[in-house]
Design a protein around this motif. Structure first.
Motif, PDB file in Angstrom:
ATOM      1  N   SER A 337       0.142   5.627   1.531  1.00 43.01           N
ATOM      2  CA  SER A 337       0.221   4.520   2.870  1.00 43.01           C
ATOM      3  C   SER A 337       1.932   4.713   2.776  1.00 43.01           C
ATOM      4  N   PHE A 338       2.791   4.428   3.657  1.00 43.01           N
ATOM      5  CA  PHE A 338       3.974   5.568   3.930  1.00 43.01           C
ATOM      6  C   PHE A 338       5.192   4.295   3.251  1.00 43.01           C
ATOM      7  N   GLN A 339       5.042   2.774   2.920  1.00 43.27           N
ATOM      8  CA  GLN A 339       5.923   2.096   3.087  1.00 43.27           C
ATOM      9  C   GLN A 339       6.757   2.123   0.830  1.00 43.27           C
ATOM     10  N   PRO A 340       5.650   2.495   0.127  1.00 48.40           N
ATOM     11  CA  PRO A 340       5.830   3.594  -1.285  1.00 48.40           C
ATOM     12  C   PRO A 340       7.300   4.700  -0.676  1.00 48.40           C
ATOM     13  N   ILE A 341       6.731   5.181   0.014  1.00 50.71           N
ATOM     14  CA  ILE A 341       7.387   6.953   0.050  1.00 50.71           C
ATOM     15  C   ILE A 341       8.794   6.197   1.213  1.00 50.71           C
ATOM     16  N   LEU A 342       8.594   5.082   2.134  1.00 46.56           N
ATOM     17  CA  LEU A 342      10.141   5.104   2.596  1.00 46.56           C
ATOM     18  C   LEU A 342      11.275   4.607   1.315  1.00 46.56           C
ATOM     19  N   MET A 343      10.074   3.751   0.653  1.00 49.20           N
ATOM     20  CA  MET A 343      10.503   3.008  -0.204  1.00 49.20           C
ATOM     21  C   MET A 343      11.607   3.790  -1.355  1.00 49.20           C
ATOM     22  N   GLY A 344      11.038   4.607  -1.914  1.00 49.94           N
ATOM     23  CA  GLY A 344      11.026   5.695  -2.702  1.00 49.94           C
ATOM     24  C   GLY A 344      12.267   5.852  -1.883  1.00 49.94           C
TER      25      GLY A 344
END
Length: 830
Positions: A337-344
């Protein structure tokens, strides 16, 4: 300008970036796995339970409950309990969980067996499905037999998985499935037997939320319960939320450790750039321009580091299902999913900027006169700006931990814990430097004195290396110390006063025979405790049903649905301590029956000395008063009770016994169990040796997971170490060249560097171990309530190993330092 300057320092900027990558990788991988875990729980909620909803009861359903079950139309049901199983092939015995099933359960998911069709045929063929691991342990195969009570079943197949069970629960009591129609013939269910009735329903059209609200209160009043697949998935999600929170905190610590590396490396980097900044200001550059040149570089470091860390995190998340498979009741399908990557990525930029701001502020206050002064230290200290940056860092840590833990108090405690730990380690490093300055050994040789001077020279690495090494050592040492505390709780001493065999469900008619059996084998009966089952009928004049319906009553109502197992005796044992009241060991005719209750029961039930409690004992009501409140050591191996009656009142009540003995060897224990299973099939035998082996195995698995997560922090610490040492290389070249110009030999420079890193390695790792020793002592006192005997492994293994590693990394830079010609310092090429 940021691009041009960055290209010239590309190698050094890459080392800054390495400090943040692992922390981002840890956070992203764990966030992705947590998201996948929640999604899988939602998708597989029916498969996890095997049904749409279940009604269960610890006793045979009452008439009202049975009517509800009949009206809803149960599609399958079972009675499950623990019992001893015997294997005629090799005379082996084992405590197992027997599930007597009727119907085509499970309706969702699969009953995985070998051979594949065994799950469909075992009820029709009248055989048993036995846990696959249990078959391997006892060298059994389909076609062999298993004896449960008075019935010998043919083993139809190996049971590999069934909805709702985990590898951990199966290791404690492996599951055995049999057809329900044979249950009565086994003769295993006797007075006092612990059993559970479960009714499984398949109904895709019913509104589960409405059903739960309507009938669950009715079932609760009748000592039964309703579980829907949606509520089960919520509970399971909350359970693994706690695991996710723990993993997130470990990853966050790794990230903070990386940020310390960023702060230290940028500190050195900016110090070396101050003259460049001064030249730029002489040429007309503004404060803002010179500040932004290096801020842009730091933002780029965080952004690229965040992307690389996120990519590594995506790869790492595929390992978590294998790492945690022992603790998960289902397989996890991994998706991205994109959300954890964006958060990272955002986290990488934000943390890099926050922790680099303190050294970056130095560029704001550089005077153009620095070019002429040639001073390395910026004399103007922007105190207000530094305080604001420091507060911003603390606020960010608090907000991030609050977001992870979903609790402001826990977030505050975590932030304070991080602050205190870092403060102690920084204080130790600062104190060490002051002590060296104050008590400097002037009589030592040149190389020894120079190695100590390096610890407080300009651009020294003492503080950051002590923090990096110390925190990593602290984490891993605390793990080992805590593991020792937990394992100490399960250790068996070779004393005949400590029972290691417990016999449950001993009927009164079997008591004399069992005592004779023990004596014939030379074994002593340590405990022979009568057990009477009863329920609370009323408390302080209010019936249990009235209390359930009264929302104003200040008590936890679990005790109203519980079937208590109580005993009677004339005195307290060594595991009990009287807190309030007086324990009366014998009933007198003039006074009411005075009972003694455990402190946790008193707290949950809001019970006090003198309160009236009426018990229902097999339909007979008995009036009692709370006479005393006891503190019970539940961690002891003795049989303990929440409710204790005096003698002279329960002797004629329907009862069964619990007996304990000590078997000195595994062989005598096995012989006793074979004989008991053969002659007393209804008696449940608990072999504490096997239980402790299972507990140690579980603790080893948990320790491995914690070790795996600590690896992120340790590795990040070493990356910080490498980055800090590598970034001091340029300063080392200058110092080394000056020393060589003054006549120092390569061997002397080598010794100076080696001794410096020996001091740093010893100080950092010893600080971490001692801090973990103190922390583990607090855990032992306040959490585990156990004596703490430290392990020697951190002192004997971690201390020298980490010190050697620090020295090796430090000396790895020395090759280029020793090869630099003295003219380099004159050419200003440093």
């Amino acid at each position: 300008m940021a691009w041009r300057d960055g290209k010239a320092s590309l190698t050094r900027l890459m080392l800054f970036m390495a400090s943040i990558i692992l922390g981002i990788a840890a956070v992203v991988s764990i966030q992705l796995f947590s998201d996948n875990l929640k999604d899988n729980i939602k998708k597989q909620s029916k498969s996890l339970m095997g049904a749409d909803f279940i009604i269960d009861s610890k006793q045979k359903p009452s008439e009202k409950v049975q009517k509800i079950i009949d009206s809803l139309g149960a599609n399958a049901f079972e009675v499950n309990f623990v019992s001893m199983a015997a294997f005629p092939k090799n005379e082996g015995t084992k405590l197992v969980k027997v599930r007597a099933l009727e119907g085509a359960f499970p309706f969702y998911g699969s009953l995985t067996t070998v051979p594949e069709n065994a799950g469909k045929n075992y009820q029709e063929l009248g055989g048993a499905l036995v846990d696959a691991t249990l078959l391997l342990q006892y060298d059994l195969n389909p076609g062999d037999s298993i004896k449960l009570g008075n019935v010998t079943f043919s083993i139809i197949g190996a049971l590999k998985s069934i909805p709702g069970s985990t590898a951990i629960s199966s290791s404690v009591a492996p599951q055995v499935l049999i057809p329900f129609r044979f249950l009565e013939q086994t003769n295993l269910l006797q007075l006092g037997s612990r059993k559970e009735y479960q009714y499984f329903f398949k109904n895709t059209t019913i509104d589960l939320e409405a059903l739960d609200k309507k009938i669950d209160p009715i079932l609760d009043a009748e000592n039964a319960d309703l579980d829907t697949h949606t509520s089960t998935s919520r509970n399971l999600g909350r359970r693994y939320d706690n695991v996710g929170k723990f993993l997130n905190l470990v990853a966050f610590i790794a990230l903070l450790l990386g940020c310390i590396g960023i702060a230290s490396s940028v500190h050195i980097y900016i110090k070396e750039k101050l003259k460049n900044v001064a030249v730029l200001k002489c040429l007309g550059a503004s404060r803002k321009q010179s500040f932004l040149i290096y801020l842009i570089q730091i933002i780029a470091i965080g952004f690229i580091g965040g992307i690389i860390g996120a990519l590594i995190g995506i790869s790492l998340q595929f390992a978590f299902p294998y790492i945690l498979q022992e603790f998960l009741p289902f397989s996890v399908d991994v998706s991205i999913s994109f959300q954890p990557i964006l958060m990272g990525i955002i986290l990488g930029v934000l943390m890099s900027v926050l922790f680099a701001l303190l050294p970056l502020l130095g560029t704001w206050y550089v005077s153009p006169l620095e070019v002429l002064r040639g001073q390395e230290e910026n004399q103007q200290k922007p105190k207000k700006a530094r305080i604001l940056v420091f507060l911003a860092i603390l606020l960010f840590i608090f907000l991030f931990s609050f977001w992870m833990l979903k609790s402001a108090i826990n977030g505050l405690v975590f932030t304070l814990g991080i602050f205190v730990t870092f403060a102690i380690m920084a204080g130790v490093a600062s104190l060490f430097i002051k002590l060296i300055k104050k008590f400097f050994p002037t009589s030592w040789g040149f190389t020894s004195r120079q190695s100590l001077l390096n610890l407080f020279r300009p651009n020294n690495q003492t503080m950051v290396l002590v923090l990096a090494i110390g925190l990593g050592t602290f984490l891993i040492s605390t793990l080992y110390f805590t593991k020792d505390i937990l394992l100490a709780k399960t250790s068996l001493e070779n004393k005949k006063t400590d029972a290691n065999i417990i016999l449950m469900d001993v009927q009164s008619s079997q008591e004399k025979q069992l005592v004779q059996n023990f004596e014939s084998k030379g074994l002593e009966v340590i405990d022979n405790i009568p057990i009477i089952t009863m329920r609370m009928e009323s408390i302080r004049g209010k019936t249990a049903n009235e209390i359930r319906q009264d929302t104003t009553v200040n008590m936890r109502k679990w005790m109203l649905n519980r079937e208590f197992r109580v005993t009677y005796r004339s005195e307290l044992t060594e595991t009990e301590e009287l807190l309030e009241g007086e324990f009366i060991g014998k009933v007198t005719a003039e006074k009411p029956v005075l009972i003694s209750i455990a402190d946790n029961l008193a707290e949950d039930g809001n019970l006090k000395i003198g309160d009236d409690v009426v018990f229902n004992i097999q339909g007979v009501l008995m009036e009692t008063k709370v006479g005393s409140i006891r503190k019970v050591d539940w961690s002891s191996m003795q049989v303990n009770f929440m409710i204790l009656f005096p003698t002279g009142v329960l002797e004629k009540a329907p009862q069964f016994n619990v007996m304990t003995t000590y078997a000195p060897t595994e062989e005598s224990s096995a012989a006793l169990q074979r004989d008991l299973v053969k002659n007393f099939p209804n008696v449940t035998i608990l072999d504490l040796r096997q239980v402790f082996t299972i507990v140690e195995d579980i603790l080893d698995k948990i320790s491995w997971i914690i070790n795996f997560m600590a690896f992120f922090s340790i590795l990040t610490g070493f990356i910080v170490l490498i980055g800090s040492v590598r970034n001091s290389k340029y300063q080392r070249i200058k110092e080394s060249v000056l020393l060589r110009t003054l006549g120092a030999k390569s061997k002397q420079i080598l010794k100076i560097t080696a001794l410096e890193y020996v001091y740093l390695g010893l100080l950092g790792s010893l600080t971490g171990i001692l801090l973990s020793l103190f922390g583990s002592q607090l855990l032992a006192i306040f959490i585990f309530k156990e004596p703490f005997i430290p392990s020697g492994i951190p002192f004997l293994v971690f201390l020298p190993a980490i010190t050697i590693l620090v020295v090796v990394i430090g000396l790895s830079n020395l090759k280029s330092v020793l090869q630099s010609p003295p003219l380099e310092v004159l050419r200003k090429e440093v």
